[in-house]
Design a protein around this motif. Structure first.
Motif, short mmCIF file in Angstrom:
data_model
loop_
_atom_site.label_atom_id
_atom_site.label_comp_id
_atom_site.label_asym_id
_atom_site.label_seq_id
_atom_site.Cartn_x
_atom_site.Cartn_y
_atom_site.Cartn_z
N GLY B 196 22.26 -23.12 -19.70
CA GLY B 196 22.99 -23.25 -18.45
C GLY B 196 24.33 -23.93 -18.61
O GLY B 196 24.48 -24.84 -19.42
N ALA B 197 25.30 -23.44 -17.85
CA ALA B 197 26.59 -24.10 -17.78
C ALA B 197 26.95 -24.20 -16.31
O ALA B 197 27.16 -23.19 -15.65
CB ALA B 197 27.64 -23.30 -18.53
N VAL B 198 26.94 -25.42 -15.78
CA VAL B 198 27.17 -25.62 -14.36
C VAL B 198 28.44 -26.44 -14.20
O VAL B 198 28.59 -27.49 -14.83
CB VAL B 198 25.98 -26.39 -13.73
CG1 VAL B 198 26.25 -26.65 -12.25
CG2 VAL B 198 24.69 -25.61 -13.91
N THR B 199 29.35 -25.94 -13.40
CA THR B 199 30.57 -26.69 -13.14
C THR B 199 30.55 -27.21 -11.71
O THR B 199 30.37 -26.43 -10.76
CB THR B 199 31.82 -25.80 -13.35
OG1 THR B 199 31.78 -25.30 -14.68
CG2 THR B 199 33.10 -26.58 -13.13
N LEU B 200 30.69 -28.51 -11.56
CA LEU B 200 30.81 -29.10 -10.24
C LEU B 200 32.30 -29.08 -9.91
O LEU B 200 33.07 -29.95 -10.32
CB LEU B 200 30.25 -30.53 -10.22
CG LEU B 200 28.73 -30.63 -10.39
CD1 LEU B 200 28.35 -30.68 -11.86
CD2 LEU B 200 28.17 -31.84 -9.67
N ALA B 201 32.69 -27.98 -9.22
CA ALA B 201 34.11 -27.68 -9.09
C ALA B 201 34.73 -28.32 -7.85
O ALA B 201 35.93 -28.56 -7.82
CB ALA B 201 34.31 -26.16 -9.03
N GLY B 202 33.92 -28.57 -6.83
CA GLY B 202 34.45 -29.12 -5.59
C GLY B 202 34.05 -30.58 -5.42
O GLY B 202 33.06 -31.03 -6.00
N HIS B 217 0.34 -23.60 -29.84
CA HIS B 217 0.29 -22.80 -31.07
C HIS B 217 1.59 -22.99 -31.86
O HIS B 217 1.99 -24.10 -32.11
CB HIS B 217 0.01 -21.32 -30.75
CG HIS B 217 -1.28 -21.11 -30.01
ND1 HIS B 217 -2.44 -21.81 -30.34
CD2 HIS B 217 -1.60 -20.32 -28.98
CE1 HIS B 217 -3.41 -21.42 -29.53
NE2 HIS B 217 -2.93 -20.53 -28.69
N GLU B 218 2.26 -21.86 -32.19
CA GLU B 218 3.49 -21.95 -32.99
C GLU B 218 4.73 -21.75 -32.12
O GLU B 218 5.84 -21.58 -32.62
CB GLU B 218 3.50 -20.85 -34.07
CG GLU B 218 2.23 -20.73 -34.88
CD GLU B 218 2.14 -21.82 -35.92
OE1 GLU B 218 3.11 -21.97 -36.69
OE2 GLU B 218 1.11 -22.52 -35.96
N GLN B 219 4.50 -21.74 -30.82
CA GLN B 219 5.55 -21.38 -29.87
C GLN B 219 6.74 -22.35 -29.91
O GLN B 219 6.59 -23.54 -30.16
CB GLN B 219 4.90 -21.44 -28.49
CG GLN B 219 5.70 -20.93 -27.33
CD GLN B 219 4.92 -21.15 -26.03
OE1 GLN B 219 3.91 -21.85 -26.00
NE2 GLN B 219 5.40 -20.55 -24.95
N LYS B 220 7.94 -21.80 -29.61
CA LYS B 220 9.12 -22.64 -29.48
C LYS B 220 9.82 -22.32 -28.16
O LYS B 220 10.11 -21.16 -27.88
CB LYS B 220 10.10 -22.39 -30.63
CG LYS B 220 9.60 -22.91 -31.96
CD LYS B 220 10.62 -22.76 -33.05
CE LYS B 220 10.07 -23.33 -34.34
NZ LYS B 220 10.83 -22.94 -35.51
N GLN B 221 10.05 -23.34 -27.39
CA GLN B 221 10.83 -23.15 -26.16
C GLN B 221 11.94 -24.18 -26.16
O GLN B 221 11.77 -25.28 -26.67
CB GLN B 221 9.94 -23.37 -24.93
CG GLN B 221 8.82 -22.37 -24.77
CD GLN B 221 8.35 -22.32 -23.32
OE1 GLN B 221 9.04 -21.80 -22.46
NE2 GLN B 221 7.17 -22.87 -23.07
N GLU B 222 13.03 -23.82 -25.52
CA GLU B 222 14.11 -24.81 -25.45
C GLU B 222 14.98 -24.60 -24.23
O GLU B 222 15.05 -23.52 -23.65
CB GLU B 222 15.00 -24.76 -26.70
CG GLU B 222 15.78 -23.49 -26.82
CD GLU B 222 16.88 -23.58 -27.87
OE1 GLU B 222 17.44 -24.67 -28.09
OE2 GLU B 222 17.20 -22.54 -28.45
N ALA B 223 15.61 -25.68 -23.84
CA ALA B 223 16.60 -25.64 -22.77
C ALA B 223 17.86 -26.29 -23.30
O ALA B 223 17.79 -27.30 -24.01
CB ALA B 223 16.10 -26.38 -21.54
N ALA B 224 18.99 -25.69 -23.00
CA ALA B 224 20.28 -26.24 -23.42
C ALA B 224 21.22 -26.12 -22.23
O ALA B 224 21.63 -25.01 -21.88
CB ALA B 224 20.82 -25.46 -24.62
N VAL B 225 21.50 -27.23 -21.61
CA VAL B 225 22.21 -27.21 -20.34
C VAL B 225 23.42 -28.13 -20.39
O VAL B 225 23.35 -29.22 -20.94
CB VAL B 225 21.26 -27.69 -19.21
CG1 VAL B 225 22.00 -27.80 -17.90
CG2 VAL B 225 20.08 -26.73 -19.08
N ALA B 226 24.51 -27.65 -19.83
CA ALA B 226 25.70 -28.50 -19.72
C ALA B 226 26.14 -28.60 -18.27
O ALA B 226 26.24 -27.58 -17.57
CB ALA B 226 26.83 -27.93 -20.56
N MET B 227 26.36 -29.81 -17.81
CA MET B 227 26.89 -30.06 -16.47
C MET B 227 28.34 -30.51 -16.64
O MET B 227 28.59 -31.48 -17.36
CB MET B 227 26.13 -31.21 -15.81
CG MET B 227 24.71 -30.87 -15.43
SD MET B 227 24.74 -29.93 -13.88
CE MET B 227 22.98 -29.66 -13.68
#
Ligand SMILES: Nc1ncnc2c1ncn2[C@@H]1O[C@H](COP(=O)(O)OP(=O)(O)O)[C@@H](O)[C@H]1O
Ligand SMILES: [Mg+2]
Lengths: 247, 361
Positions: B196-202, B217-227
């Motif tokens: 995610g890329a969220v811009t707080l513009a106002g 198990h062997e699962q991989k999950q990830e979140a990569a977020v920028a505010m």
């Protein structure tokens, strides 16, 4: 009801209980007193089956069955209740959810039907009221942000809802002001004073024993029961400390 | 569909935890029955409903309401987001319009599916969007969000695919006093990358992106977020919880950037991981980049195991070990799922987490 014979237990490899024997019959209230570090809490945890508390010798039977063979939750379902010296805070789980899970797990284990939400709520509210705990606190996360006294009262509310056969109460009186002490003492008598129930009070002070009169008082020192008497022994300990008694 | 897949290299810092091998395997997997009934994936909430099967809109199972369907280009520079082109959906609301709860279900039967989406809410418009991913294969999504002054969007996304991979790229711009809340739950068997890329513009914008990733198990999950705080008085929240069992890996990277004139920014990052076994891995990377001088940015990142004292407390009251672990773990992820405003949606997500725990513990 509970028969402990020559119990030895270690914590982290260190022997704390060193040949402790004690028998408690239905209808009796026993008090265990003793100096700090004597092994009182260790006795409670060992009977409750806390991981890390290893029994290295002796036997414990509860209502004729081998208590030490049971997992902690099975001991609870068999009727054992452990009141904690330091009740644990559990964020994210409400008191109501916690005790309802507990009661219904026990009921299922005994082959009884679980209580419905409505039935449970009624019971929980009645117990909270009897112990002078605000019903709103039932909705709060378990012990989170509770004062020391509120935590101890909460232990008694849980005991009232669960209705055990044998309660081992570890310093339930510490941290209580005089009103709370009275409420807790009355609660113990109301919930546990019955011909088919028994109580083991672990305490430092005589003052709880003014409300819950014990049939027997034991002194636990260095992992063993060193002396047993009646209520007068608690008064004597209060006057003289532990040293003269042990000598 | 995507014949020669150009995927980001793990040598790039932002992609070092990404499981692109799982994505490629999902994209190459042969097709097989999805094995789920779409009806069971729509929550019992009134409002528009859209079903996409393998990335294609299914009008027969949909009541799109104000949502429109059209071919769209993938207007993104993001390495995965830019691949999401083809038939997609748009929710565009005029001033002060309200869409209620829009439900979108994505079912895959293998291979890849690419769906671009756009949510544009004009001044003071409000909507709630709930998305569910089920089935197999690789689901790749690009969602571009634009919120006008005072607009409000509540987004809840659950990944319950049995296997495969789900990659989600959100690009959002939040206008003055507008509010965007996006909560994700990864509670299936698929690998994932939530990006995610969220811009707080106002001025005075509020933006939240968070959720819970449950892996086993062997699962991989990830979140990569920028505010990105680009205007003053903005508030951002990034509250993520990761629960990892067996030999799985859950990774959370949350970044907050505060531009020079974004004074009075209030930012919070809370990243917490719970290891159900010591063979599991949780990676946490909180990052702050602050160029304004009058800001409040709190951040915390911790990884731990279930509290042994709490487990014994529950056991001493008669609760069996597996159930005690489930209760404590559920409470742990409850922080994140609790951010979903709509009670029916929140309960459905909580039930998915509960179902995951029942199997994993
Ligand atoms: N987790 C532990 N690891 C090692 N020693 C312990 C632990 N818990 C208690 N002990 C030791 O065991 C002894 C008995 O402690 P405890 O049973 O708490 O005493 P009491 O309750 O009578 O004050 C003390 O010497 C204490 O230091
Ligand atoms: Mg003690």
């Amino acid at each position: 009801m509970l028969r402990i014979e020559n119990l030895h237990a270690t914590v982290d490899g260190k022997e704390i209980l060193k040949g402790l024997s004690l028998a408690i019959n239905a209808g009796e209230v026993h008090a265990i007193m003793g100096p700090n570090g004597a092994g009182k809490s260790t006795l409670g945890y060992t009977l409750g089956g806390r991981p890390g508390y290893a029994v290295t010798g002796g036997t414990v039977t509860f209502d004729g069955q081998d208590l030490l063979e049971l997992a902690p939750h099975e001991r609870a379902a068999a009727g054992l209740f452990l009141g904690f010296q330091y009740p644990v805070e559990i964020p994210g789980i409400s008191n109501l959810q916690f005790v309802r899970e507990a009661l219904n797990s026990q009921r299922r284990a005994r082959g009884q039907a679980p209580l419905s939400g409505g039935e449970f709520l009624k019971l929980a509210r009645a117990e909270a009221a009897a112990l002078g705990m605000d019903a709103e606190m039932l909705k709060r996360p378990v012990n989170v942000g509770f004062s020391g006294g509120e935590k101890k009262r909460n232990e008694m509310v849980q005991m009232g809802i669960i209705g055990p056969k044998l309660a081992i109460l570890d310093e339930t009186d510490s941290g209580l002001d005089i009103d709370a002490l009275k409420a807790v003492g009355e609660g113990i008598n109301r919930i546990m004073r019955a011909p088919d129930k028994a109580v083991l009070l672990i305490t430092h002070y005589q003052r709880l024993l003014d409300y819950v009169r014990p049939d027997f008082v034991h002194v636990l020192e260095a992992g063993r029961i060193t002396r047993t008497g009646g209520p007068e022994l608690a008064l004597q300990l209060e006057r003289e400390g532990y040293a003269p008694v042990a000598a | 569909m995507v014949s020669v897949l150009e995927l980001p290299s793990p040598r790039l810092e932002e992609w070092r935890w990404a499981d692109m091998g799982a994505l490629r395997a999902a994209a190459d997997a042969p097709q097989r029955a999805a094995g789920v009934d779409p009806k069971s994936l729509f929550l019992d909430i009134d409002g528009p409903r859209l079903l996409f099967v393998d990335g294609a809109f299914e009008p027969a199972h949909s009541m799109p309401g104000p949502v429109t369907i059209a071919r769209m280009a993938a207007e993104s520079a993001h390495p995965l987001g830019s691949l999401a082109e083809g038939e997609g959906w748009t929710l565009s609301l005029d001033r002060e319009a309200a869409a209620g709860t829009v439900q979108i279900v994505h079912i895959g039967s293998g291979c890849d599916s690419q769906v671009p989406a756009r949510i544009a809410l004009a001044e003071s418009a409000a909507a709630s969007v709930v998305e569910t991913f089920a089935g197999h294969g690789w689901a790749n999504r690009l969602t571009r969000i634009a919120l006008g002054t005072g607009a409000r969007l509540m987004r809840a996304v659950r990944l319950v695919q049995a296997d495969g991979f789900v990659s989600i790229r959100d690009e959002a711009e939040v206008g003055e006093a507008a509010s965007l809340v996006s909560i994700f739950l990864g509670a299936g068997g698929a690998g994932s990358r939530i990006d995610g890329a969220v811009t707080l513009a106002g001025k005075g914008a509020f933006a939240e992106m968070g959720g819970a990733l449950l892996t086993r198990h062997e699962q991989k999950q990830e979140a990569a977020v920028a505010m990105r705080h680009a205007a003053p008085d903005g508030t951002s929240r990034q509250l993520w919880r990761a629960v990892a069992a067996d030999s799985s890996t859950a990774s959370l990277a949350a970044r907050a950037e505060v531009a020079r004139d974004a004074q009075k920014t209030d930012g919070e990052q809370s990243l917490r991981g719970l290891l159900l076994q010591r063979t599991a891995t949780v990676n946490l990377k909180p990052e702050l980049e602050i160029f304004a001088d009058d800001v409040k940015c709190a951040h915390g990142a911790t990884v731990g195991e279930l509290d042994a004292r709490a487990l014994f407390y529950l056991a001493s009251r008669g609760i069996p070990e597996g159930r005690a672990k489930a209760l404590l773990t559920h409470a742990f992820v409850g922080d994140a799922i609790g951010r979903i405003g709509d009670e029916a949606v929140r309960e459905a997500f909580a039930a998915d987490a509960e179902a995951w725990l029942e199997v994993a513990l």
